[in-house]
Design a protein around this motif. Structure first.
Motif, PDB file in Angstrom:
ATOM      1  N   LEU A   1       0.812  -1.208   0.000  1.00  0.00           N
ATOM      2  CA  LEU A   1       0.000   0.000   0.000  1.00  0.00           C
ATOM      3  C   LEU A   1       0.848   1.261   0.000  1.00  0.00           C
ATOM      4  CD1 LEU A   1      -2.716  -1.053   2.604  1.00  0.00           C
ATOM      5  CD2 LEU A   1      -2.810  -1.221   0.109  1.00  0.00           C
ATOM      6  N   ARG A   2       2.099   1.127   0.374  1.00  0.00           N
ATOM      7  CA  ARG A   2       2.950   2.318   0.407  1.00  0.00           C
ATOM      8  C   ARG A   2       3.483   2.636  -0.988  1.00  0.00           C
ATOM      9  NH1 ARG A   2       7.706   1.049   4.114  1.00  0.00           N
ATOM     10  NH2 ARG A   2       7.383  -1.017   3.187  1.00  0.00           N
ATOM     11  N   PRO A   3       3.602   3.911  -1.338  1.00  0.00           N
ATOM     12  CA  PRO A   3       4.242   4.268  -2.604  1.00  0.00           C
ATOM     13  C   PRO A   3       5.690   3.787  -2.611  1.00  0.00           C
ATOM     14  CG  PRO A   3       3.082   6.149  -1.667  1.00  0.00           C
ATOM     15  CD  PRO A   3       3.099   5.090  -0.620  1.00  0.00           C
ATOM     16  N   VAL A   4       6.155   3.339  -3.753  1.00  0.00           N
ATOM     17  CA  VAL A   4       7.536   2.886  -3.909  1.00  0.00           C
ATOM     18  C   VAL A   4       8.343   4.029  -4.500  1.00  0.00           C
ATOM     19  CG1 VAL A   4       9.069   1.218  -5.010  1.00  0.00           C
ATOM     20  CG2 VAL A   4       6.796   0.505  -4.222  1.00  0.00           C
ATOM     21  N   VAL A   5       9.326   4.510  -3.756  1.00  0.00           N
ATOM     22  CA  VAL A   5      10.151   5.641  -4.173  1.00  0.00           C
ATOM     23  C   VAL A   5      11.597   5.181  -4.274  1.00  0.00           C
ATOM     24  CG1 VAL A   5      10.948   7.967  -3.612  1.00  0.00           C
ATOM     25  CG2 VAL A   5       8.592   7.300  -3.099  1.00  0.00           C
ATOM     26  N   TRP A   6      12.212   5.387  -5.436  1.00  0.00           N
ATOM     27  CA  TRP A   6      13.612   5.046  -5.638  1.00  0.00           C
ATOM     28  C   TRP A   6      14.442   6.313  -5.648  1.00  0.00           C
ATOM     29  CZ3 TRP A   6      13.984   0.664  -9.899  1.00  0.00           C
ATOM     30  CH2 TRP A   6      13.338  -0.491  -9.413  1.00  0.00           C
ATOM     31  N   ALA A   7      15.517   6.298  -4.857  1.00  0.00           N
ATOM     32  CA  ALA A   7      16.422   7.456  -4.763  1.00  0.00           C
ATOM     33  C   ALA A   7      17.751   7.103  -5.428  1.00  0.00           C
ATOM     34  CB  ALA A   7      16.641   7.849  -3.308  1.00  0.00           C
ATOM     35  N   PHE A   8      18.254   8.021  -6.267  1.00  0.00           N
ATOM     36  CA  PHE A   8      19.494   7.784  -7.003  1.00  0.00           C
ATOM     37  C   PHE A   8      20.523   8.855  -6.670  1.00  0.00           C
ATOM     38  CE2 PHE A   8      16.270   5.734  -9.620  1.00  0.00           C
ATOM     39  CZ  PHE A   8      16.872   4.514  -9.933  1.00  0.00           C
TER      40      PHE A   8
ATOM     41  N   ALA B   1       6.146  10.762  -2.587  1.00  0.00           N
ATOM     42  CA  ALA B   1       5.123   9.836  -2.110  1.00  0.00           C
ATOM     43  C   ALA B   1       3.720  10.386  -2.337  1.00  0.00           C
ATOM     44  CB  ALA B   1       5.340   9.542  -0.626  1.00  0.00           C
ATOM     45  N   GLU B   2       3.553  11.694  -2.138  1.00  0.00           N
ATOM     46  CA  GLU B   2       2.242  12.309  -2.355  1.00  0.00           C
ATOM     47  C   GLU B   2       1.859  12.260  -3.829  1.00  0.00           C
ATOM     48  OE1 GLU B   2      -1.331  14.376  -1.423  1.00  0.00           O
ATOM     49  OE2 GLU B   2       0.080  13.100  -0.335  1.00  0.00           O
ATOM     50  N   ILE B   3       2.828  12.554  -4.693  1.00  0.00           N
ATOM     51  CA  ILE B   3       2.557  12.472  -6.132  1.00  0.00           C
ATOM     52  C   ILE B   3       2.178  11.047  -6.518  1.00  0.00           C
ATOM     53  CG2 ILE B   3       3.626  12.650  -8.420  1.00  0.00           C
ATOM     54  CD1 ILE B   3       5.312  14.944  -7.317  1.00  0.00           C
ATOM     55  N   ALA B   4       2.921  10.076  -5.989  1.00  0.00           N
ATOM     56  CA  ALA B   4       2.629   8.678  -6.295  1.00  0.00           C
ATOM     57  C   ALA B   4       1.256   8.273  -5.772  1.00  0.00           C
ATOM     58  CB  ALA B   4       3.715   7.790  -5.705  1.00  0.00           C
ATOM     59  N   ARG B   5       0.909   8.740  -4.581  1.00  0.00           N
ATOM     60  CA  ARG B   5      -0.398   8.381  -4.003  1.00  0.00           C
ATOM     61  C   ARG B   5      -1.536   8.896  -4.874  1.00  0.00           C
ATOM     62  NH1 ARG B   5      -4.455  10.349  -1.447  1.00  0.00           N
ATOM     63  NH2 ARG B   5      -3.626  12.453  -1.511  1.00  0.00           N
ATOM     64  N   ILE B   6      -1.410  10.137  -5.328  1.00  0.00           N
ATOM     65  CA  ILE B   6      -2.454  10.696  -6.184  1.00  0.00           C
ATOM     66  C   ILE B   6      -2.529   9.932  -7.498  1.00  0.00           C
ATOM     67  CG2 ILE B   6      -3.139  12.751  -7.463  1.00  0.00           C
ATOM     68  CD1 ILE B   6      -1.917  14.429  -5.219  1.00  0.00           C
ATOM     69  N   ALA B   7      -1.352   9.645  -8.090  1.00  0.00           N
ATOM     70  CA  ALA B   7      -1.339   8.917  -9.361  1.00  0.00           C
ATOM     71  C   ALA B   7      -1.963   7.532  -9.208  1.00  0.00           C
ATOM     72  CB  ALA B   7       0.094   8.792  -9.873  1.00  0.00           C
ATOM     73  N   ARG B   8      -1.673   6.834  -8.083  1.00  0.00           N
ATOM     74  CA  ARG B   8      -2.274   5.524  -7.845  1.00  0.00           C
ATOM     75  C   ARG B   8      -3.793   5.624  -7.713  1.00  0.00           C
ATOM     76  NH1 ARG B   8       1.130   1.952  -3.465  1.00  0.00           N
ATOM     77  NH2 ARG B   8       2.883   1.350  -4.809  1.00  0.00           N
ATOM     78  N   GLY B   9      -4.242   6.651  -7.005  1.00  0.00           N
ATOM     79  CA  GLY B   9      -5.680   6.800  -6.815  1.00  0.00           C
ATOM     80  C   GLY B   9      -6.422   7.079  -8.101  1.00  0.00           C
TER      81      GLY B   9
END
Length: 642
Positions: free
Chosen positions: A6-13, A188-196
Motif C-alpha cells: 500500500l505504500r508508494p515505492v520511491v527510488w532514490a538515485f 510519495a504524495e505524487i505517487a499516491r495521487i497517481a495511484r488513486g
C-alpha cells in the motif's frame, strides 16, 4: 508499519555522498514510502528504473538531486522529484562550514541558494561567495576559481563537494535530512495521487469524449466551496473528498494560491491532471477591492486527448510557431537592407540556407523570418542546437530510433526532429559543431530526403526545408579535416552572412530603441522610453559591441529595470555606470581636442545634435530625418561617422 503493497515505492538515485543521507533517512520515512537507494546516475539510473525485474514492484516516483535529477525528470516515464536545499539544511550547512573557516563558497546546481545573504549576520564575520553551475566542467572551474580567491570550505552538491576535496579544500554537503525528507514526502504524495487516479482513468476519459467545462470555486483561504460533476469526474474524487479542503492539497495542478495572493487572473494555463492535458483558467472573485475567493475552470475535449497521445509518443513537443518575421530585423544600414532583401528572396525557394555570423547577431531570428515568409509558414519550425547534445544523444534526437535500438530506448521508438519537421523547416543551429561521425548521416538526409531511424532498415521520406547556421569558419574547418567538404557544399547553397554590430554602427539607435521599448513595456513603464533612450544612446553609439545584439539587449534590460524602478526622479550617471559597467568607460561623444579646427568642432556639435534628435524620436530614423530636414541616407551617414 503499513503493508508495503500500500505504500508508494520511491527510488532514490545518487553517486555522491548524498546517497548516504538517502540511506540514513529511508528507515525514518518507512511509514511514508518504501524507499530504495541506488548508487547510479543519469543513463544507468534511467535503465535501472525502466528495467524492473519480473515480480519486483516498479517505482511510483524517483528522487534525485542536481543534474542527475534534472536528467531523470526529462527522460523518466514516472514522476521525478528533484531534491532542493531547504532553508534549514542550508543554514545548518553554513553553520558547520563556519566552524571550519570564515571563507565559504556555495556551489550549487543551476541556481543560487536563496536566503544565504540574509544569514550573514547570524554567522559573524563571514565571507560567502555563491556560484551556480550547469555542467561538471563548470562546477570544477567554479571550485578552482573560489580556491584561487582564498575560499577554504565549499558548501554544495555532492559532486561539488568531491571536486572541492580533490582541490584540497574542505567541504560540507548542502543537502541534509530535511531536504531529503521533503523530497521523499513530495514524491510519495505524487505517487499516491497517481495511484488513486489509475483505477478511474478509463471512466474519466470516456466521460470527457465531448467538450464540457469543469468548475470549482474556493474561498479566500483556497478551501473548496463547490465543485460541479464535470470537475469531480475529471479529478476522480468525490465531493466529500475535496469540499472544505484546500484545493492546492487535493489537486495541486489547479492551485489558485497565486491568484488569491495577487488578485490577478491567470487564464489559459496548460496543466497536466491525472495524466491528461487541460487548459485551466483561474479568476479572482473580488468585492470592493477585496479578494473573496476564486473560480477555477478546466476545459477538456477529444482534441486535447489526441494531443496528449501525440505528446506521449513524441516525449515532448517538437513543433512551435516562429516568434520572429523578417520585419523583426531592425536596422536601416545598407548591410541589413541587403540581409533582408536576400532573406526575402531565399524565402521564395526551398533550397538550403547557410547563415553565418558571430554569436549574438540574430541567426535564429533570420531563420525564423525566412520560415515565416515561406510557403511552409503554416507548418512546423523545429530548431535544434547541434552543440548542445553529446554525440550519442544528437544522433537519436535528429534521426529518431526504433524500439530496442539501444538499452533504455523507449517502447515503441520515437521519431526524430527531421520527422517532426515534415512539411516545415528544420533549423540546424551551430551545424559546424556536428561531430564528424554524424556528418555522413546528415549528408545522406540532405541528399536523399529520407531518414533512417536508429535500429531500422526502412527509410522514412521527409519533406523539409533546411536552414543551417554557424559562427565557425567552415572553409577553414574543411581544410583542417574537421568538417566534410561534401556536406559543406550541400549546405552552402544559399549563403547569408550577418555582419557584426560594430560594422553597422548606424543600426545601434534603431535596435536600441526597439529593444528598450519592449523591455520597458514588459516592466509596465513604457512612458520612460524617450527619457531612458536619450540618456544612454550616446554611450551606446560609442561602444563596439563585441557581443553584438545579444549584448545590447542585455545592457538595455538592465537600463529598463533602472528606469522602471523609480520614475519620480532623474537617473544619475553613477547609477547608469553601475548597470552597464562594460560601456561606462566609453565616451558619450568624442571630445574635441584643443587643436581641432573649426570644421571638425562644427561636425562634432552637429553629430551630438543628431543623436539627441534620434533619441527624442525614440530611435525612429524616418521621423528624426524629417525633423532635421535631411534625407534618411544623409542621416545614416552622419550617424555612421566617427
Amino acid at each position: 508499519m503499513p503493508d508495503s503493497t500500500l505504500r508508494p515505492v520511491v527510488w532514490a538515485f545518487s553517486t555522491s555522498r548524498l546517497r548516504h543521507v538517502f540511506t540514513s533517512m529511508a528507515p525514518l520515512l518507512a511509514e511514508v514510502a518504501d524507499v530504495r537507494v541506488f548508487d547510479r546516475g543519469f543513463e544507468e539510473a534511467l535503465r535501472t528504473a525502466r528495467d524492473v525485474p519480473a515480480g519486483s514492484p516498479a517505482p511510483d516516483a524517483l528522487v534525485a538531486a542536481g543534474a542527475n535529477g534534472t536528467y531523470l525528470r526529462d527522460h523518466a516515464e514516472v514522476p521525478v522529484v528533484v531534491v532542493t536545499a531547504s532553508t534549514v539544511d542550508a543554514l545548518q550547512a553554513l553553520v558547520q562550514a563556519r566552524r571550519l573557516s570564515p571563507r565559504i563558497g556555495v556551489v550549487n546546481f543551476q541556481r543560487s541558494v536563496a536566503g544565504l545573504e540574509q544569514a550573514r549576520h547570524l554567522l559573524g564575520e563571514t565571507r560567502i561567495e555563491q556560484r551556480p553551475y550547469l555542467t561538471p566542467e563548470d562546477a570544477r572551474a567554479q571550485v578552482a576559481d573560489l580556491a584561487a580567491q582564498g575560499i577554504d570550505v565549499i558548501v554544495g552538491s555532492g559532486p561539488a563537494c568531491e571536486m572541492a576535496e580533490q582541490a584540497g579544500l574542505r567541504s560540507v554537503l548542502l543537502y541534509g535530512q530535511d531536504s531529503v525528507a521533503s523530497a521523499v514526502r513530495q514524491a510519495a504524495e505524487i505517487a499516491r495521487i497517481a495511484r488513486g487516479e489509475a483505477a478511474r482513468r478509463d471512466e474519466v476519459r470516456r466521460s470527457l469524449e465531448v467538450l464540457e467545462t469543469a468548475v470549482v470555486a474556493v474561498d479566500a483561504a483556497g478551501r473548496v466551496r463547490t465543485a460541479n460533476p464535470a470537475l469531480l469526474r475529471m479529478i476522480g474524487l468525490t465531493a466529500q473528498e475535496i469540499l472544505a479542503r484546500p484545493l492546492a492539497e487535493t489537486v495541486p495542478a489547479l492551485s489558485p494560491e497565486r491568484v488569491l495572493q495577487t488578485g490577478s487572473a491567470d487564464v489559459d494555463a496548460v496543466e497536466r491532471i491525472a495524466g491528461r492535458v487541460v487548459v485551466v483558467s483561474r479568476v479572482p472573485v473580488t468585492e470592493h477591492g477585496v479578494t473573496l475567493g476564486a473560480v477555477v475552470t478546466c476545459h477538456d475535449a477529444a482534441t486535447v486527448q489526441r494531443l496528449e497521445r501525440r505528446l506521449r509518443s513524441q516525449h515532448r513537443p517538437r513543433r512551435f510557431e516562429p516568434r520572429y518575421t523578417l520585419s523583426s530585423m531592425v536596422g536601416p544600414s545598407p548591410a541589413m537592407a541587403r540581409v533582408r532583401s536576400l532573406a526575402e528572396r531565399y524565402a521564395r525557394t526551398d533550397a538550403t540556407v547557410l547563415i553565418t555570423g558571430e554569436s549574438g547577431t540574430g541567426k535564429e531570428m533570420v531563420a525564423q523570418g525566412i520560415h515565416a515568409a515561406s510557403r511552409r509558414r503554416d507548418q512546423p519550425f523545429v530548431a535544434v542546437n547541434c552543440a548542445a547534445f553529446p554525440e550519442t544523444l544528437l544522433e537519436s534526437e535528429l534521426f529518431g530510433y526504433e524500439e530496442g535500438a539501444f538499452t533504455g530506448s523507449r517502447r515503441g521508438g520515437r521519431p526524430g526532429l527531421f520527422e517532426a519537421a515534415h512539411l516545415g523547416t528544420i533549423f540546424l543551429d551551430e551545424v559546424g559543431d556536428v561531430p564528424v561521425t554524424l556528418q555522413t548521416r546528415l549528408l545522406r538526409v540532405l541528399q536523399e530526403r529520407q531518414v533512417l531511424r536508429l535500429g531500422s532498415n526502412d527509410p522514412t521520406p521527409v519533406d523539409v526545408r533546411v536552414v543551417a547556421a554557424t559562427h565557425r569558419d567552415l572553409p577553414a574547418a574543411v581544410a583542417s579535416g574537421q568538417f566534410r567538404e561534401d556536406l559543406y557544399y550541400r549546405l552552402h547553397i544559399l549563403p547569408l552572412h550577418l555582419p557584426p554590430l560594430r560594422d553597422r554602427p548606424g543600426d545601434v539607435a534603431a535596435i536600441a530603441a526597439d529593444l528598450l521599448r519592449r523591455a520597458l513595456a514588459r516592466l509596465g513603464a513604457p512612458g520612460m522610453h524617450a527619457l531612458a533612450l536619450a540618456a544612454v544612446l550616446p554611450r551606446l553609439q560609442a561602444w563596439t559591441w563585441p557581443g553584438n545584439v545579444r549584448e545590447l539587449e542585455n545592457v538595455l534590460e538592465r537600463v529598463a529595470i533602472l528606469y522602471a524602478d523609480d520614475t519620480s526622479r532623474a537617473v544619475g550617471e553613477d547609477e547608469l555606470a553601475a548597470v552597464m559597467p562594460e560601456i561606462a568607460a566609453a565616451p558619450a561623444a568624442r571630445p574635441a581636442p584643443a587643436t581641432r579646427d573649426l570644421r571638425a568642432a562644427r561636425a562634432a556639435r552637429e553629430r551630438e545634435h543628431v543623436l539627441r534628435v534620434v533619441a527624442e524620436c525614440g530611435g525612429n530614423q524616418s521621423e528624426a530625418a524629417r525633423r532635421l530636414g535631411i534625407g534618411r541616407s544623409t542621416l545614416y551617414r552622419k550617424l555612421s561617422a566617427r
